[in-house]
Design an enzyme around this catalytic site. Structure first.
Site, short mmCIF file in Angstrom:
data_model
loop_
_atom_site.label_atom_id
_atom_site.label_comp_id
_atom_site.label_asym_id
_atom_site.label_seq_id
_atom_site.Cartn_x
_atom_site.Cartn_y
_atom_site.Cartn_z
N LEU A 1 0.82 -1.12 0.01
CA LEU A 1 -0.09 -0.13 -0.15
C LEU A 1 1.09 1.15 -0.03
O LEU A 1 1.33 1.74 1.08
CB LEU A 1 -0.95 0.09 1.16
CG LEU A 1 -2.11 0.92 1.04
CD1 LEU A 1 -2.93 0.78 -0.01
CD2 LEU A 1 -2.94 0.69 2.42
N HIS A 2 1.38 1.62 -1.20
CA HIS A 2 2.56 2.69 -1.43
C HIS A 2 1.96 4.20 -0.83
O HIS A 2 2.38 4.57 0.27
CB HIS A 2 2.68 2.71 -2.83
CG HIS A 2 2.95 1.42 -3.39
ND1 HIS A 2 4.16 0.77 -3.17
CD2 HIS A 2 2.38 0.73 -4.60
CE1 HIS A 2 4.05 -0.51 -4.06
NE2 HIS A 2 3.03 -0.34 -4.84
N ASP A 3 1.09 4.65 -1.30
CA ASP A 3 0.98 6.11 -1.28
C ASP A 3 0.33 6.64 0.13
O ASP A 3 0.76 7.54 0.60
CB ASP A 3 0.00 6.69 -2.33
CG ASP A 3 0.58 6.69 -3.71
OD1 ASP A 3 1.86 6.82 -3.74
OD2 ASP A 3 -0.15 6.79 -4.60
#
Length: 313
Positions: A242-244
């Site tokens: 879950l990058h951002d």
């Protein structure tokens, strides 16, 4: 409570961008001055629509949304529908937005906001390719005086790349823009694949969002059900990175993360490694440190923060 931190969100939603925007809008510690859309995960017409869908989902139609650049500084736009789906927000059935795009362009909004701001007072939160930010700095370098810090999701070193063997998507889409930003002389915190790959949307974590029992919780669970399928197959993991949202979490609880102040440069020319972030983690060169490079995260603390905040929307 101290004064909220003033931020501009620059983004290309994308399911993970959407969750990051929701986290920011759920957090009173942050004052969102505006959101600028950029082409990236999907073309600009869709990213600007997706920003408005998410603002309305959060019950925040008052947020000003601007359209930025339709493509990178040079070359053709690379998109990622194979990850995010044709709309960029495949998963839930979100209604068409009623909010209007602001008449002012996104780059002009960034420039004007920074010029009007107190010195070193506005944080730029970059969740996509850095085209809009680079254009602002290139065309109006005086506006940099208003920047407190740039906090961006991008790059990777120990984890390699996710669009080529060496390049992470946001940097790969516009390496020249990333180079301009990294050479800006401003304080920069970078959250790369090295840290986001430790924050996985396991089945238990996704169900925790659904258990919130709200429209937002259900939508986030549906977004992640779709988004994680690509990375689960690619990496063989329970859930995808879950990058951002890591960027927003770092602004809210930096104690959940750790890293080093090191030199980071972007490869622009190589046929094999264009878009690579070259990180001098061990300080083996004499290049001056220019980035606070985040490598480690408390993933349990991160998902606890995310779940708690989304439950407030």
């Amino acid at each position: 409570m101290p004064e909220p931190r003033k931020i501009i969100i620059d983004t290309d939603p994308g399911q993970d961008d959407a969750v990051a925007i929701l986290l920011a809008l759920a957090s009173p510690e942050l004052e969102v001055l505006g959101i600028t859309a950029v082409a990236g995960n999907v073309p600009l017409a869709l990213t600007s629509k997706n920003v408005r869908k998410i603002c309305e989902l959060a019950g925040r139609p008052d947020v000003a949304v601007f359209e930025g650049c339709v493509g990178p500084l040079t070359g053709e736009l690379v998109t990622a529908e194979y990850v995010h789906g044709a709309t960029g927000l495949d998963g839930p059935d979100l209604p068409e937005p009623k909010m209007q795009i602001q008449a002012q362009g996104g780059v002009d909004f960034i420039v004007d906001t920074l010029r009007r701001a107190e010195p070193e007072s506005v944080t730029i939160v970059a969740l996509g390719p850095l085209t809009n930010v680079a254009m602002a700095f290139r065309d109006a370098p005086d506006c940099k005086a208003g920047v407190r810090e740039i906090v961006a999701m991008g790059g990777g070193f120990f984890e390699g790349g996710n669009v080529t063997p060496t390049a992470e998507f946001n940097i790969y889409v516009d390496p020249e823009a990333a180079d301009i930003v990294l050479r800006s002389g401003l304080p920069i915190t970078l959250l790369p694949l090295d840290v986001t790959h430790t924050c996985l949307t396991s089945r238990q974590r996704v169900e925790a969002f659904r258990a919130i029992g709200s429209i937002v919780g259900d939508a986030v669970a549906d977004l992640l059900d779709f988004f994680e399928r690509f990375d689960e197959e690619k990496y063989g993991t329970d859930g995808g990175p879950l990058h951002d949202p890591c960027v927003i979490a770092w602004l809210l609880q930096p104690e959940l993360f750790s890293g080093r102040h090191v030199n980071v440069e972007v490869e622009l020319a190589s046929r094999l490694t264009r878009g690579m972030t070259v990180v001098d983690w061990w300080r083996v060169t004499e290049r001056s440190p220019n980035v606070h490079y985040i490598r480690y995260a408390d993933s349990e603390g991160f998902f606890r923060l995310l779940t708690d905040r989304l439950a407030k929307l």
